[in-house]
Design an enzyme around this catalytic site. Structure first.
Site, short mmCIF file in Angstrom:
data_model
loop_
_atom_site.label_atom_id
_atom_site.label_comp_id
_atom_site.label_asym_id
_atom_site.label_seq_id
_atom_site.Cartn_x
_atom_site.Cartn_y
_atom_site.Cartn_z
N GLU A 127 0.81 -1.22 0.00
CA GLU A 127 0.00 0.00 0.00
C GLU A 127 0.85 1.27 0.00
OE1 GLU A 127 -3.16 0.65 -0.21
OE2 GLU A 127 -3.97 -1.39 -0.23
N SER A 128 1.76 1.37 0.96
CA SER A 128 2.46 2.65 1.15
C SER A 128 3.97 2.52 1.18
CB SER A 128 2.01 3.28 2.47
OG SER A 128 2.52 2.53 3.57
#
Length: 267
Positions: free
Chosen positions: A162-163
């Site tokens: 995701e990040s």
């Protein structure tokens, strides 16, 4: 040396399902072959969709043949050349097999073909190699995940995809923080400040736990829903046909390895 099998580039769990289905075909066990190909097709594998379609178009009943053509059309849509050639540009029905049309994903049966999750020592080595700030965030996930009955290795795979463990990350769709929560999801799980690492991780873990319950522990379906929303998984009867989501699921499976979530108490 002969050519490599067509499924070589798939994630390990998908490759093993297709390989077992192929072996079942050779052993003249079409029911087992269909079950394996259908399981792999739920992960979004075009090769599995093609092979399941090939099995079904040879059935004697019209409904089975229509379902087979639907599977071939799905595979062709994602660039499977053999499926496209079989269809010959003829119109295809919209008749998915029952194994892809469950309201909720069927429970996965753990058997010798199911690969175990990535060993904890492998993940520890990965974490130790991270820069200090990212290592601290990974350790935060490791500490909090058991409180939500989530395997920290899966939660770490999600945060990594995701990040890349960046608490200040913001996506073009306004997903925010370590676990990339959109504002509606953040509010749904009580996150007031999505850029506070601990709040964000708690919200992401609560959402992931909810998805794992919703999809009976299926890593592929829970991660697909985390990326595209649970509604999209329901509508498509499995991993949605979005290139971004399919690549995302592959990344999670490559890191976590197992198709089945391991609850912390079972580690």
């Amino acid at each position: 040396m002969g050519d490599l099998p067509d499924w070589t580039e798939e994630a390990p769990v998908i490759s093993r399902l297709i390989e077992d289905g192929h072996a079942a075909q050779i052993a003249r066990d079409p029911l087992r072959a269909a079950a394996r190909f259908c399981a792999a097709a739920r992960f979004g594998s075009a090769e599995a969709q093609y092979r399941l379609g090939r099995l079904f178009v040879e059935r004697k009943d019209l409904e089975g043949r229509l379902q087979g053509r639907t599977m071939l059309a799905m595979a062709a849509q994602f660039g499977h050349e053999k499926a496209r050639l079989l269809l010959r540009d003829e119109p295809s029905p919209d008749r998915l097999p029952d194994c892809l049309l469950t309201g909720q994903a069927p429970a996965f049966e753990v058997d010798p073909l199911v690969e175990p999750a990535v060993p904890a020592e492998v993940v520890e080595r990965y974490m130790l190699a991270l820069p200090r700030d990212k290592r601290l965030h990974a350790q935060l996930i490791q500490r909090l995940a058991p409180r939500f009955d989530v395997d920290y290795r899966l939660a770490l795979a999600i945060a990594r995809a995701e990040s890349n463990l960046d608490p200040g990350a913001v996506s073009p769709k306004n997903a925010q923080g370590l676990m990339q929560l959109i504002p509606d999801t953040a509010a749904r799980f009580g996150v007031r400040n999505p850029f506070d690492p601990e709040q964000n991780v708690r919200g992401g873990l609560a959402y992931l736990r909810w998805l794992l319950n919703r999809f009976n522990g299926s890593v592929a379906l829970a991660s697909a829903a985390y990326n595209a929303g649970e509604g999209a998984v329901d509508r498509h009867g499995g991993v949605p046909p979005f290139a971004e989501t399919r690549e995302y699921v592959q990344r999670i499976l490559h890191f976590y390895r197992s198709p089945v979530h391991a609850r912390p108490g079972a580690l």
